[in-house]
Design a protein around this motif. Structure first.
Motif, PDB file in Angstrom:
ATOM      1  N   ARG A  21       0.833  -1.212   0.000  1.00  0.00           N
ATOM      2  CA  ARG A  21       0.000   0.000   0.000  1.00  0.00           C
ATOM      3  C   ARG A  21       0.862   1.255   0.000  1.00  0.00           C
ATOM      4  NH1 ARG A  21      -3.316   3.649   2.785  1.00  0.00           N
ATOM      5  NH2 ARG A  21      -5.361   3.765   1.809  1.00  0.00           N
ATOM      6  N   TRP A  80      -7.049  -1.665   2.638  1.00  0.00           N
ATOM      7  CA  TRP A  80      -6.345  -2.867   3.109  1.00  0.00           C
ATOM      8  C   TRP A  80      -6.977  -4.123   2.509  1.00  0.00           C
ATOM      9  CZ3 TRP A  80      -7.002  -7.490   5.507  1.00  0.00           C
ATOM     10  CH2 TRP A  80      -5.879  -8.090   6.085  1.00  0.00           C
ATOM     11  N   ILE A 105      -6.150  -4.751  -1.288  1.00  0.00           N
ATOM     12  CA  ILE A 105      -4.812  -5.308  -1.505  1.00  0.00           C
ATOM     13  C   ILE A 105      -4.759  -6.771  -1.072  1.00  0.00           C
ATOM     14  CG2 ILE A 105      -2.399  -5.144  -0.794  1.00  0.00           C
ATOM     15  CD1 ILE A 105      -2.713  -2.157  -0.652  1.00  0.00           C
TER      16      ILE A 105
END
Length: 690
Positions: free
Chosen positions: A26, A53, A56
């Motif tokens: 990230r 989050w 990903i």
């Protein structure tokens, strides 16, 4: 729920390479997120400009699933960067048309799931049929010397424009001086074929598509007048099937789209896909709008909470539509139908970030100072969407009226709800902050066309339906055991009347993912996602983790040698052989299903072995394994082993001692999902000879 302090969260974050890689990825993809208001750190609020989050994590795990031989950090970062770039690519090549800049100031709707940009079409020279274009009409002109209309389209994210040959069903909307399809009109388009440039000459163009929806804005006076004059002349209650059959046409306006989804009842004599859009008007009267076959991609242009206008819909009887219900008729997308949408505006809500999130993740994701608030979108039902939440969601962060929750933790209990409608598992997930039960709803409608209406006997039909249903579930769950680490996305939370927090997951949700990390072969061969631990380290461990160890086979239990047992091929769990049911059938305790012992594809033989493992430090650990991991360690299949002579079977374990393997170990707590007590709490879920 149990709780632990922030130090344990920090420790977990530092020790788990999978979690560390997500934070690293990230930071690489959106380094601008590190810029936080250092003057007022207590009031810092982040606008979600980078990937969340969960986005990903889902992308990394899907790549690992696709590449079972392993991935590198470079492969994962390349895949993540490309996917995020395509999803959020800004136009930089030239100045956008002025009309788009003007519209962009009030562009406050959520981007649709399958949206592609015009720039990406030029880059790939490709466009799939289910892709969505959220476009603006730059101009609408007749091609010189023809009666063919061409629309020049732009979008909010691209610097390029592209031409579309307009389908003739929409000509009446551009032929009149005040036609609604003119410069500045926003449209949603799908079902397009791309005509590529030939031999370097010309430019790509879009061929005519029937699937075009026109966007309206109630705040614009001209659009408000159009809605009242053109779409509100009839109400849902005034629709008559007999009048329609006698030549009456209708124009209808739904105050909102209540739901979009597949039909619960499937067709008996057709494999055509169908979608049902439930509409509600201002009088709270409901009508169903049905899409058939190729039309189902039109559902990609709609969103729950938006308003839909239908000009000249086709009115169909329930019998004609092969529908069930109390209504006399439903609406369909006919050859003369025009669709208009007033999209729901993007509602947002500020969410306070818990102290634990800042302690364990804030310094890595959002600079050296903490963030106290995050702005998240809210859907039409008032639930906050956590799909793009920048932090990992812990179990203690689950709250009422939230969707798009992603959880990463260990399975501590699971059971199949045999009395539930459909296929439902209740799963207990635990992380360092606590534990929570989630109800997992799996699809069951897809197989009905193929089997329930078969001409075979009802018993065979039911068995086939049951078997293929569980094959489908296998693709979602894999072999799942206690102590396995899982990642689940697309969860929603709501409070019941008893003030109990209910956590739900539906496989049909496009954002839903369920991945068993403990059984992913790619983890063993992807050094960027794991670290090799010693047996002494994992034996002291008390937190959820993917335990990867380099071990040798010190001894295979000589007391029982190598055992083979019957297993349910779909779920991978042992079958209760000691208590056969009537008719020679067997029972799977995990699936709660009665199995046909004569069906070779349903009941298979598998290994069940107990092994003493040792590492370089000569630490020893007793473990058990079955299925693929047992076959990888023994380097032979159960059927091949059973074909060996009895003396060879007895001698076989000694030939494997001192061979080295990379293994994934899960702590099952000494109990299996077959409700048997194992001699050890450690299960080998994956093994690779090295």
């Amino acid at each position: 729920m149990g709780h632990s302090n922030g130090d344990s969260l920090i420790s977990e974050e530092e020790q788990d390479p999978f979690l560390s890689f997500i934070d690293y990825a990230r930071a690489v993809i959106s380094p601008e997120q590190d810029e936080i208001d250092e003057e007022n750190p207590s009031e810092a609020t982040t606008e979600l400009t980078g990937p969340g989050w969960g986005w990903i994590a889902s992308r990394v795990l899907k790549t690992c699933t696709a590449y079972s031989s392993g991935v590198t950090a470079a492969i994962l970062l390349s895949d993540l960067s490309q996917a995020w770039h395509e999803q959020n690519k800004p136009g930089v090549l030239k100045k956008k048309p002025e009309v788009i800049d003007q519209l962009n100031k009030r562009h406050r709707r959520r981007r649709l799931a399958n949206t592609v940009t015009i720039d990406s079409i030029y880059e790939k020279n490709f466009l799939s049929m289910d892709s969505v274009l959220e476009a603006v009409v730059i101009k609408a002109d007749l091609l010189p010397g023809t009666n063919i209309f061409m629309l020049t389209l732009g979008d909010f994210w691209s610097s390029n424009t592209i031409d579309l040959y307009l389908h003739r069903r929409y000509y009446e909307l551009v032929e009149t001086p005040n036609g609604i399809l003119r410069k500045g009109r926003e449209v949603l388009i799908t079902g397009c074929y791309l005509r590529t440039a030939r031999e370097g000459c010309g430019t790509p163009r879009l061929l005519p598509t029937e699937y075009l929806v026109i966007l309206l804005d109630e705040d614009e006076e001209e659009d408000a007048i159009f809605i009242v004059a053109q779409l509100c002349s009839d109400t849902f209650s005034s629709v008559s099937l007999d009048d329609f059959n006698n030549g009456t046409s209708y124009s209808l306006y739904a105050s909102r789209i209540e739901s979009i989804g597949p039909l619960e009842s499937e067709l008996k004599f057709s494999t055509a896909h169908r979608r049902q859009i439930t509409l509600v008007d201002a009088d709270n009267v409901r009508l169903n709008f049905i899409l058939w076959g190729d039309q189902v991609i039109v559902a990609n242009l709609m969103s729950v909470g938006s308003m839909l206008g239908l000009e000249r819909p086709y009115i169909s009887s329930l019998e004609e539509s092969a529908m069930e219900g109390k209504d006399e008729f439903c609406l369909e997308y006919g050859s003369a139908t025009h669709l208009y949408i007033v999209p729901s505006t993007l509602q947002e809500e500020t969410v306070c970030v818990s102290l634990s999130q800042n302690q364990c993740q804030g310094s890595k994701l959002l600079g050296s100072v903490g963030v106290s608030q995050v702005t998240l979108p809210r859907d039409a039902e008032g639930s906050i969407d956590f799909s793009n939440y920048p932090f990992r969601t812990n179990i203690t962060d689950c709250r009422d009226k939230t969707t798009g929750i992603s959880l990463y933790g260990v399975v501590t209990d699971i059971y199949c709800e045999s009395n539930a409608t459909g296929v439902v598992f209740s799963l207990k997930i635990e992380d360092t902050t606590g534990a929570i039960w989630a109800r997992l709803h799996f699809n069951s409608h897809w197989y009905q066309n193929r089997f329930i209406h078969s001409k075979t006997s009802s018993k065979i039909s039911i068995w086939m339906s049951s078997f293929f249903l569980w094959v489908m579930i296998l693709r979602s769950l894999g072999r799942l055991g206690l102590g396995h680490v899982v990642y689940v996305s697309g969860l929603s939370c709501k409070s019941t009347k008893e003030n109990f927090l209910e956590v739900l997951w539906h496989e049909k949700n496009e954002k839903a993912t369920f991945i068993n990390l403990s059984c992913l072969p790619a983890f063993l061969t992807s050094s960027c996602l794991h670290k090799i631990s010693t047996l002494s380290q994992i034996s002291k461990q008390r937190k959820p983790a993917i335990n990867i160890c380099r071990v040798k086979m010190d001894e295979i239990d000589q007391c029982h040698s190598i055992k083979t047992r019957l297993s349910h091929s779909v779920c991978g769990h042992f079958i209760d052989e000691d208590s056969p049911l009537h008719g020679g059938n067997l029972h799977c305790n995990f699936c709660r299903l009665t199995l046909n012992s004569n069906a070779g594809s349903e009941v298979v033989r598998t290994f069940h072995i107990m092994i003493t493992l040792a590492d370089e430090e000569t630490t020893k650990l007793y473990a058990w394994c079955t299925g693929q991991s047992a076959s990888a360690i023994l380097q032979i299949s159960p059927d091949e082993f059973c074909d060996l002579h009895e003396d060879d079977q007895l001698m076989y374990p000694s030939s494997l001692e001192n061979e080295w393997f990379l293994v994934t170990l899960a702590n099952s707590g000494g109990r299996s999902l077959s409700h048997e007590r194992e001699a050890t709490c450690w299960e080998i879920t994956r093994a690779l000879k090295i």
